[in-house]
Design a protein around this motif. Structure first.
Motif, PDB file in Angstrom:
ATOM      1  N   UNK A  68       5.947   7.870   9.902  1.00  0.00           N
ATOM      2  CA  UNK A  68       6.920   6.773   9.851  1.00  0.00           C
ATOM      3  C   UNK A  68       6.594   5.649  10.834  1.00  0.00           C
ATOM      4  N   UNK A  69       6.145   6.026  12.029  1.00  0.00           N
ATOM      5  CA  UNK A  69       5.884   4.972  13.016  1.00  0.00           C
ATOM      6  C   UNK A  69       4.613   4.193  12.691  1.00  0.00           C
ATOM      7  N   UNK A  70       3.806   4.707  11.802  1.00  0.00           N
ATOM      8  CA  UNK A  70       2.595   3.971  11.405  1.00  0.00           C
ATOM      9  C   UNK A  70       2.798   3.110  10.172  1.00  0.00           C
ATOM     10  N   UNK A  71       4.034   3.084   9.639  1.00  0.00           N
ATOM     11  CA  UNK A  71       4.289   2.238   8.467  1.00  0.00           C
ATOM     12  C   UNK A  71       4.338   0.777   8.883  1.00  0.00           C
ATOM     13  N   UNK A  72       3.915  -0.085   8.000  1.00  0.00           N
ATOM     14  CA  UNK A  72       4.044  -1.531   8.231  1.00  0.00           C
ATOM     15  C   UNK A  72       5.198  -2.028   7.371  1.00  0.00           C
ATOM     16  N   UNK A  73       5.773  -3.186   7.724  1.00  0.00           N
ATOM     17  CA  UNK A  73       6.898  -3.689   6.933  1.00  0.00           C
ATOM     18  C   UNK A  73       6.524  -3.791   5.445  1.00  0.00           C
ATOM     19  N   UNK A  74       7.401  -3.280   4.587  1.00  0.00           N
ATOM     20  CA  UNK A  74       7.178  -3.366   3.139  1.00  0.00           C
ATOM     21  C   UNK A  74       6.350  -2.240   2.560  1.00  0.00           C
ATOM     22  N   UNK A  75       5.883  -1.328   3.386  1.00  0.00           N
ATOM     23  CA  UNK A  75       5.064  -0.213   2.884  1.00  0.00           C
ATOM     24  C   UNK A  75       5.891   0.734   2.012  1.00  0.00           C
ATOM     25  N   UNK A 120       0.838  -1.198   0.000  1.00  0.00           N
ATOM     26  CA  UNK A 120       0.000   0.000   0.000  1.00  0.00           C
ATOM     27  C   UNK A 120       0.872   1.245   0.000  1.00  0.00           C
ATOM     28  N   UNK A 121       0.435   2.275  -0.709  1.00  0.00           N
ATOM     29  CA  UNK A 121       1.256   3.492  -0.755  1.00  0.00           C
ATOM     30  C   UNK A 121       0.629   4.576   0.107  1.00  0.00           C
ATOM     31  N   UNK A 122       1.415   5.110   1.009  1.00  0.00           N
ATOM     32  CA  UNK A 122       0.985   6.270   1.795  1.00  0.00           C
ATOM     33  C   UNK A 122       1.453   7.500   1.050  1.00  0.00           C
ATOM     34  N   UNK A 123       0.572   8.472   0.917  1.00  0.00           N
ATOM     35  CA  UNK A 123       0.907   9.660   0.130  1.00  0.00           C
ATOM     36  C   UNK A 123       0.935  10.894   1.021  1.00  0.00           C
ATOM     37  N   UNK A 124       2.025  11.622   0.949  1.00  0.00           N
ATOM     38  CA  UNK A 124       2.069  12.896   1.651  1.00  0.00           C
ATOM     39  C   UNK A 124       2.912  13.867   0.834  1.00  0.00           C
ATOM     40  N   UNK A 125       3.143  15.058   1.367  1.00  0.00           N
ATOM     41  CA  UNK A 125       3.959  16.002   0.596  1.00  0.00           C
ATOM     42  C   UNK A 125       4.807  16.848   1.535  1.00  0.00           C
ATOM     43  N   UNK A 126       5.866  17.419   1.000  1.00  0.00           N
ATOM     44  CA  UNK A 126       6.779  18.241   1.796  1.00  0.00           C
ATOM     45  C   UNK A 126       6.056  19.272   2.644  1.00  0.00           C
ATOM     46  N   UNK A 127       5.206  20.117   2.038  1.00  0.00           N
ATOM     47  CA  UNK A 127       4.562  21.144   2.846  1.00  0.00           C
ATOM     48  C   UNK A 127       3.552  20.606   3.858  1.00  0.00           C
TER      49      UNK A 127
END
Ligand code: ADE
Length: 345
Positions: free
Chosen positions: A104-111, A85-92
């Motif tokens: 980052x702490x909510x990522x699962x292995x392989x995300x 699954x891809x989490x999408x965010x942006x610099x601003x």
């Protein structure tokens, strides 16, 4: 703190670009559907296959190049290929260190994490990203002064995909951490844009004459996003003024009404060129001065207008500023100044 729910983009509403939802229906879903950027596709295919064979996540990859050329689309395709699954965010959207820590702490292995406009990350956040990318650790400073402590958290294996229109604004420590490669997307060939328009017309269920495809592609600034935008506007015009088919005449009239000229320049592009020519004798003129004179933002000129004007050779960048070229004068029908005429002889 940023919303980190899986599959929900963690981009704040105000930062969402129009295209991210608008173009979603036309975005290629598979590798085979993606037209153009062949060299990048071949390299990515090797990296993906190697990562899969080793059972590891893909290394971090950075995409750069002008807006609308498919950086986000490539990121989606990679995540799809990696089955992650891809989490999408942006610099601003990542304003504080805490926002990044939350993501980052909510990522699962392989995300896969996609950060758009990564050049707009602030320096404090950027420094927390370095160890996260390099050694999958998150260093958080708790407290202030002598009692401050560093809390180190281990992160799961993940892939960072990032995009920027402004490579020069990225610090070199950040650039060097994209161990999986840095890819520059280039403008599309006329033939590839025609194929993209054809594909999009099928998806939008609109019939379009071959000459209309050519006309539209010629005015698309060699950019898929622009081509798709023009196609949608022509479809509207065909539905309202015609019988739903985008004939050559419909395309011609719709593009005329949009004030998109033969080269794909809009009124704002032409105003920039005219300003350089008429107010600054063809240049050189500094970007800030040009922005003030045209009531555009510096960033808009640099990200939206300039790349294509440079590509078609209408402006030149010199150490003293931007200059209009002979091609720009000719396109606008402005007589060449004496010094430019001499170089013709
Ligand atoms: N739509 C936008 N970009 C595309 C691309 N590169 N290939 C196919 N369709 C697209």
């Amino acid at each position: 703190m940023a919303d980190t729910t899986k599959e929900i983009p963690v981009v704040k509403k105000k930062e969402q670009k129009e295209d991210s939802t608008l173009d979603a229906s036309l975005r290629p879903r598979t590798w085979d559907e993606y037209i153009g950027q062949d060299v990048i596709k071949k390299n990515l295919a090797i990296s993906l296959e190697a990562a899969r064979k080793r059972g590891e996540p893909l290394e971090h990859i950075l995409f750069y190049g002008p807006a609308g050329l498919g950086k986000t689309t490539l990121a989606h395709l990679i995540a799809h290929e990696m089955n992650s699954p891809m989490r999408v965010t942006s610099g601003p959207a990542i304003e504080r260190v805490g926002d990044l820590a939350s993501v980052l702490t909510n990522l699962s292995p392989g995300d896969t994490l996609f950060i758009d406009e990564i050049h707009r990350l602030n320096k404090l956040v950027e420094e927390v990203l370095y160890p996260a990318m390099e050694s999958r650790t998150l260093d958080i400073i708790i407290g202030k002064g002598p009692s401050a402590r560093v809390l180190q958290l281990d992160l799961p294996p993940f892939t960072l995909l990032a995009a920027t229109t402004r490579m020069a604004l990225l610090s070199s420590p950040l650039r060097s951490r994209f161990s999986g490669g840095t890819y520059r997307l280039s403008f599309y060939s006329h033939n590839d844009i025609e194929r993209i328009v054809q594909r999009s017309a099928v998806l939008l269920n609109v019939s379009i004459e071959p000459e209309a495809i050519t006309e539209l592609s010629l005015r698309s600034r060699s950019t898929p996003r622009v081509a798709n935008h023009l196609l949608k506007r022509c479809r509207d015009y065909a539905d309202v003024r015609g019988n739903g088919t985008i004939t050559t005449n419909v395309a011609h009239d719709a593009l005329h009404l949009l004030d998109v000229d033969q080269k794909g320049l809009e009124i704002s592009d032409r105003r920039i060129l005219e300003t350089i020519i008429t107010k600054y004798n063809g240049g050189p003129v500094g970007i800030q001065t040009l922005a003030a004179s045209t009531s555009e933002e510096t960033e808009t000129i640099e990200d939206v207008h300039e790349p294509y004007l440079l590509q078609i050779g209408f402006i030149e960048r010199t150490p003293r500023g931007r200059m209009a070229t002979r091609l720009a004068y000719e396109h606008l029908g402005i007589p060449l100044p004496a010094n430019m005429q001499e170089t013709l002889l």
